[in-house]
Design a protein around this motif. Structure first.
Motif, mmCIF file in Angstrom:
data_model
loop_
_atom_site.group_PDB
_atom_site.id
_atom_site.type_symbol
_atom_site.label_atom_id
_atom_site.label_comp_id
_atom_site.label_asym_id
_atom_site.label_seq_id
_atom_site.Cartn_x
_atom_site.Cartn_y
_atom_site.Cartn_z
ATOM 1 N N GLU A 29 41.114 4.504 61.474
ATOM 2 C CA GLU A 29 42.269 4.751 62.345
ATOM 3 C C GLU A 29 42.570 6.243 62.483
ATOM 4 O OE1 GLU A 29 46.951 3.831 62.069
ATOM 5 O OE2 GLU A 29 45.627 2.108 61.741
ATOM 6 N N LYS A 30 42.340 7.016 61.396
ATOM 7 C CA LYS A 30 42.712 8.429 61.390
ATOM 8 C C LYS A 30 41.552 9.400 61.241
ATOM 9 C CE LYS A 30 47.187 7.457 59.320
ATOM 10 N NZ LYS A 30 48.103 7.752 58.237
ATOM 11 N N GLU A 31 40.367 8.874 60.872
ATOM 12 C CA GLU A 31 39.279 9.780 60.514
ATOM 13 C C GLU A 31 37.915 9.311 61.021
ATOM 14 O OE1 GLU A 31 40.680 11.311 56.168
ATOM 15 O OE2 GLU A 31 39.889 9.275 56.281
ATOM 16 N N LEU A 32 37.018 10.272 61.103
ATOM 17 C CA LEU A 32 35.607 9.993 61.329
ATOM 18 C C LEU A 32 34.911 10.134 59.987
ATOM 19 C CD1 LEU A 32 35.059 12.417 64.337
ATOM 20 C CD2 LEU A 32 35.587 9.986 64.448
ATOM 21 N N ILE A 33 33.994 9.251 59.682
ATOM 22 C CA ILE A 33 33.180 9.399 58.484
ATOM 23 C C ILE A 33 31.842 9.956 58.964
ATOM 24 C CG2 ILE A 33 32.204 8.301 56.445
ATOM 25 C CD1 ILE A 33 35.316 8.249 56.620
ATOM 26 N N VAL A 34 31.537 11.164 58.498
ATOM 27 C CA VAL A 34 30.358 11.900 58.954
ATOM 28 C C VAL A 34 29.347 11.975 57.822
ATOM 29 C CG1 VAL A 34 29.523 14.118 59.836
ATOM 30 C CG2 VAL A 34 31.759 13.253 60.549
ATOM 31 N N GLU A 35 28.121 11.589 58.137
ATOM 32 C CA GLU A 35 27.017 11.676 57.182
ATOM 33 C C GLU A 35 26.344 13.030 57.359
ATOM 34 O OE1 GLU A 35 23.571 8.636 56.137
ATOM 35 O OE2 GLU A 35 23.298 9.578 58.100
ATOM 36 N N GLY A 37 23.227 15.403 55.819
ATOM 37 C CA GLY A 37 22.039 15.447 54.983
ATOM 38 C C GLY A 37 21.227 14.169 55.070
ATOM 39 N N LEU A 38 19.946 14.294 54.763
ATOM 40 C CA LEU A 38 19.048 13.144 54.789
ATOM 41 C C LEU A 38 18.638 12.743 53.382
ATOM 42 C CD1 LEU A 38 16.799 14.135 57.814
ATOM 43 C CD2 LEU A 38 18.604 12.424 57.765
ATOM 44 N N LEU A 39 18.115 13.697 52.634
ATOM 45 C CA LEU A 39 17.656 13.382 51.287
ATOM 46 C C LEU A 39 18.808 13.366 50.292
ATOM 47 C CD1 LEU A 39 14.378 15.477 51.257
ATOM 48 C CD2 LEU A 39 14.652 13.034 51.699
ATOM 49 N N ARG A 40 19.606 14.408 50.310
ATOM 50 C CA ARG A 40 20.786 14.473 49.441
ATOM 51 C C ARG A 40 22.007 14.230 50.317
ATOM 52 N NH1 ARG A 40 20.460 19.362 45.374
ATOM 53 N NH2 ARG A 40 22.490 19.540 46.324
ATOM 54 N N ARG A 41 22.232 12.991 50.639
ATOM 55 C CA ARG A 41 23.244 12.594 51.608
ATOM 56 C C ARG A 41 24.659 12.703 51.037
ATOM 57 N NH1 ARG A 41 23.690 6.561 53.174
ATOM 58 N NH2 ARG A 41 25.904 6.742 53.278
ATOM 59 N N HIS A 42 25.558 13.214 51.845
ATOM 60 C CA HIS A 42 26.975 13.259 51.519
ATOM 61 C C HIS A 42 27.732 12.750 52.732
ATOM 62 C CE1 HIS A 42 26.431 15.674 47.894
ATOM 63 N NE2 HIS A 42 25.534 16.361 48.583
ATOM 64 N N ASP A 43 28.763 11.960 52.491
ATOM 65 C CA ASP A 43 29.619 11.485 53.568
ATOM 66 C C ASP A 43 30.965 12.184 53.457
ATOM 67 O OD1 ASP A 43 27.525 9.790 54.118
ATOM 68 O OD2 ASP A 43 28.489 8.008 53.313
ATOM 69 N N PHE A 44 31.495 12.613 54.601
ATOM 70 C CA PHE A 44 32.762 13.323 54.637
ATOM 71 C C PHE A 44 33.706 12.672 55.622
ATOM 72 C CE2 PHE A 44 29.746 16.391 53.112
ATOM 73 C CZ PHE A 44 30.440 17.066 52.132
ATOM 74 N N ALA A 45 34.986 12.656 55.265
ATOM 75 C CA ALA A 45 36.023 12.183 56.180
ATOM 76 C C ALA A 45 36.545 13.394 56.945
ATOM 77 C CB ALA A 45 37.150 11.522 55.410
ATOM 78 N N VAL A 46 36.538 13.287 58.254
ATOM 79 C CA VAL A 46 37.008 14.365 59.124
ATOM 80 C C VAL A 46 38.147 13.809 59.970
ATOM 81 C CG1 VAL A 46 36.377 15.956 60.972
ATOM 82 C CG2 VAL A 46 34.698 15.381 59.207
ATOM 83 N N SER A 47 39.283 14.434 59.889
ATOM 84 C CA SER A 47 40.452 14.003 60.649
ATOM 85 C C SER A 47 40.216 14.164 62.150
ATOM 86 C CB SER A 47 41.664 14.829 60.222
ATOM 87 O OG SER A 47 42.748 14.604 61.092
ATOM 88 N N PHE A 48 40.812 13.265 62.922
ATOM 89 C CA PHE A 48 40.754 13.422 64.384
ATOM 90 C C PHE A 48 41.388 14.749 64.805
ATOM 91 C CE2 PHE A 48 39.992 8.806 64.543
ATOM 92 C CZ PHE A 48 38.976 8.783 65.484
ATOM 93 N N ASP A 49 42.322 15.280 63.986
ATOM 94 C CA ASP A 49 42.943 16.575 64.288
ATOM 95 C C ASP A 49 41.936 17.717 64.254
ATOM 96 O OD1 ASP A 49 45.398 15.333 64.565
ATOM 97 O OD2 ASP A 49 46.010 15.763 62.496
ATOM 98 N N ASP A 50 40.809 17.521 63.547
ATOM 99 C CA ASP A 50 39.770 18.548 63.455
ATOM 100 C C ASP A 50 38.812 18.532 64.646
ATOM 101 O OD1 ASP A 50 40.628 19.641 61.048
ATOM 102 O OD2 ASP A 50 39.479 18.213 59.863
ATOM 103 N N VAL A 51 38.935 17.544 65.522
ATOM 104 C CA VAL A 51 38.061 17.434 66.694
ATOM 105 C C VAL A 51 38.676 18.222 67.849
ATOM 106 C CG1 VAL A 51 37.051 15.846 68.382
ATOM 107 C CG2 VAL A 51 37.232 15.160 65.970
ATOM 108 N N THR A 52 37.865 19.100 68.441
ATOM 109 C CA THR A 52 38.374 19.855 69.598
ATOM 110 C C THR A 52 37.971 19.220 70.915
ATOM 111 O OG1 THR A 52 36.466 21.330 69.599
ATOM 112 C CG2 THR A 52 38.409 22.080 68.432
ATOM 113 N N GLU A 53 36.743 18.677 70.956
ATOM 114 C CA GLU A 53 36.290 18.068 72.206
ATOM 115 C C GLU A 53 35.069 17.189 71.973
ATOM 116 O OE1 GLU A 53 34.940 21.004 75.036
ATOM 117 O OE2 GLU A 53 33.973 22.186 73.480
#
Length: 80
Positions: A29-35, A37-53
């Protein structure tokens, strides 16, 4: 400006410096989960407020890839 309806799983995410950051693997509802890396994968939550376009089918953030570790928060890996 962008509409949340434009953002979909699988889209590439870029920083404001143009560098690729990762791809969207989940949307809450509030965030994008962004993957990152391929080998050493990390997932990050990015707020919709951080999106410009949404440009040419890619999501552009307010910050660059170097600030990915300080702005968004790391989340446990998402099964997909």
């Amino acid at each position: 400006m962008f509409s949340r309806a434009e953002i979909q799983k699988g889209m590439k995410v870029r920083g404001n410096d143009g560098h690729a950051i990762g791809r969207i693997i989940d949307i809450t509802e509030k965030e994008l989960i962004v993957e990152k890396g391929l080998l050493r994968r990390h997932d990050f939550a990015v707020s919709f407020d951080d999106v410009t376009e949404v440009l040419h089918g890619e999501v552009v953030l307010r910050h660059g890839r170097d600030s990915l570790f300080s702005a968004p928060r790391e989340v446990p890996p998402v099964e997909h």
